[in-house]
Design a protein around this motif. Structure first.
Motif, mmCIF file in Angstrom:
data_model
loop_
_atom_site.group_PDB
_atom_site.id
_atom_site.type_symbol
_atom_site.label_atom_id
_atom_site.label_comp_id
_atom_site.label_asym_id
_atom_site.label_seq_id
_atom_site.Cartn_x
_atom_site.Cartn_y
_atom_site.Cartn_z
ATOM 1 N N ARG A 82 0.856 -1.191 0.000
ATOM 2 C CA ARG A 82 0.000 0.000 0.000
ATOM 3 C C ARG A 82 0.889 1.237 0.000
ATOM 4 N N ARG A 83 0.463 2.263 -0.696
ATOM 5 C CA ARG A 83 1.283 3.477 -0.818
ATOM 6 C C ARG A 83 0.835 4.523 0.207
ATOM 7 N N ILE A 84 1.808 5.256 0.724
ATOM 8 C CA ILE A 84 1.531 6.306 1.708
ATOM 9 C C ILE A 84 2.272 7.577 1.341
ATOM 10 N N TYR A 85 1.711 8.683 1.804
ATOM 11 C CA TYR A 85 2.414 9.960 1.747
ATOM 12 C C TYR A 85 2.969 10.207 3.141
ATOM 13 N N GLY A 86 4.225 10.651 3.186
ATOM 14 C CA GLY A 86 4.846 10.954 4.465
ATOM 15 C C GLY A 86 5.703 12.193 4.345
ATOM 16 N N CYS A 87 6.157 12.688 5.475
ATOM 17 C CA CYS A 87 6.991 13.882 5.507
ATOM 18 C C CYS A 87 8.273 13.627 4.719
ATOM 19 N N SER A 88 8.658 14.596 3.891
ATOM 20 C CA SER A 88 9.864 14.436 3.067
ATOM 21 C C SER A 88 11.138 14.687 3.872
ATOM 22 N N HIS A 89 11.008 15.090 5.112
ATOM 23 C CA HIS A 89 12.170 15.351 5.964
ATOM 24 C C HIS A 89 12.522 14.139 6.821
ATOM 25 N N TYR A 90 12.115 12.937 6.417
ATOM 26 C CA TYR A 90 12.382 11.720 7.181
ATOM 27 C C TYR A 90 13.881 11.590 7.406
ATOM 28 N N PRO A 91 14.352 11.261 8.535
ATOM 29 C CA PRO A 91 13.726 10.835 9.777
ATOM 30 C C PRO A 91 13.341 11.998 10.688
ATOM 31 N N ARG A 92 13.714 13.214 10.364
ATOM 32 C CA ARG A 92 13.332 14.395 11.155
ATOM 33 C C ARG A 92 11.931 14.820 10.708
ATOM 34 N N THR A 93 10.961 13.993 10.965
ATOM 35 C CA THR A 93 9.619 14.139 10.398
ATOM 36 C C THR A 93 8.709 15.010 11.256
ATOM 37 N N CYS A 94 7.705 15.559 10.618
ATOM 38 C CA CYS A 94 6.702 16.358 11.332
ATOM 39 C C CYS A 94 5.516 15.490 11.741
ATOM 40 N N GLY A 95 5.552 14.220 11.393
ATOM 41 C CA GLY A 95 4.488 13.305 11.782
ATOM 42 C C GLY A 95 3.372 13.193 10.751
#
Length: 156
Positions: free
Chosen positions: A48-61
């Motif tokens: 399954r595809r997800i959208y996530g913060c592009s600053h991973y691992p310093r993510t905004c959640g």
């Protein structure tokens, strides 16, 4: 939160997601375009595809399932259509308010004219009453003269 806890279970399929030309890109809480990733772990959501913060691992959640984003975008388009309709209705309401204001002003002017006509009519009616009284007085004077001359003529 799921992207923070299971960050190693997700692999990036691109640094940034490519948006469809007519659809705005999905943005994370940093207001940056969110990266799209695919779940690689052996679990019910694998593939399954997800959208996530592009600053991973310093993510905004930020986390959204890609298939749910389409639903969100559809809802956003509906919201835009509703906002447009609301704007048109507000404009029409403002136009109608202007018309009501003009009608109220016209009503006030017409009421003033009616009041003036009533006063004028009352004055004319009063003048007619005076003329009627004068006519009656003239008739009475004429009749009294006729009776006087008739009386004088008879007693002569």
């Amino acid at each position: 939160m799921a992207s923070q806890n299971s960050g190693d279970s997700l692999s990036a399929s691109g640094a940034r997601s490519r948006s469809r030309s007519s659809v705005p890109p999905v943005k994370c809480y940093h207001d940056d375009v969110a990266s799209i990733r695919t779940v690689r772990v052996n679990c019910p959501t694998q593939g399954r595809r997800i959208y996530g913060c592009s600053h991973y691992p310093r993510t905004c959640g930020f986390f959204k399932w890609a298939d749910e984003v389409d639903n969100v975008l559809d809802l956003q388009m509906l919201a835009i259509e509703k906002d447009t309709k609301i704007s048109k209705l507000e404009y029409e309401r403002d136009v109608l308010k202007g018309k009501v204001k003009k009608l109220k002003q016209t009503t006030i002017e017409l009421e003033d004219q009616v009041a003036e006509l009533a006063i004028e009519n009352s004055e004319k009616f009063h003048a007619m009453e005076i003329v009627e009284a004068d006519k009656k007085l003239c008739i009475m004077l004429f009749m009294s003269k006729v009776f006087f001359f008739a009386f004088v003529f008879l007693f002569k």
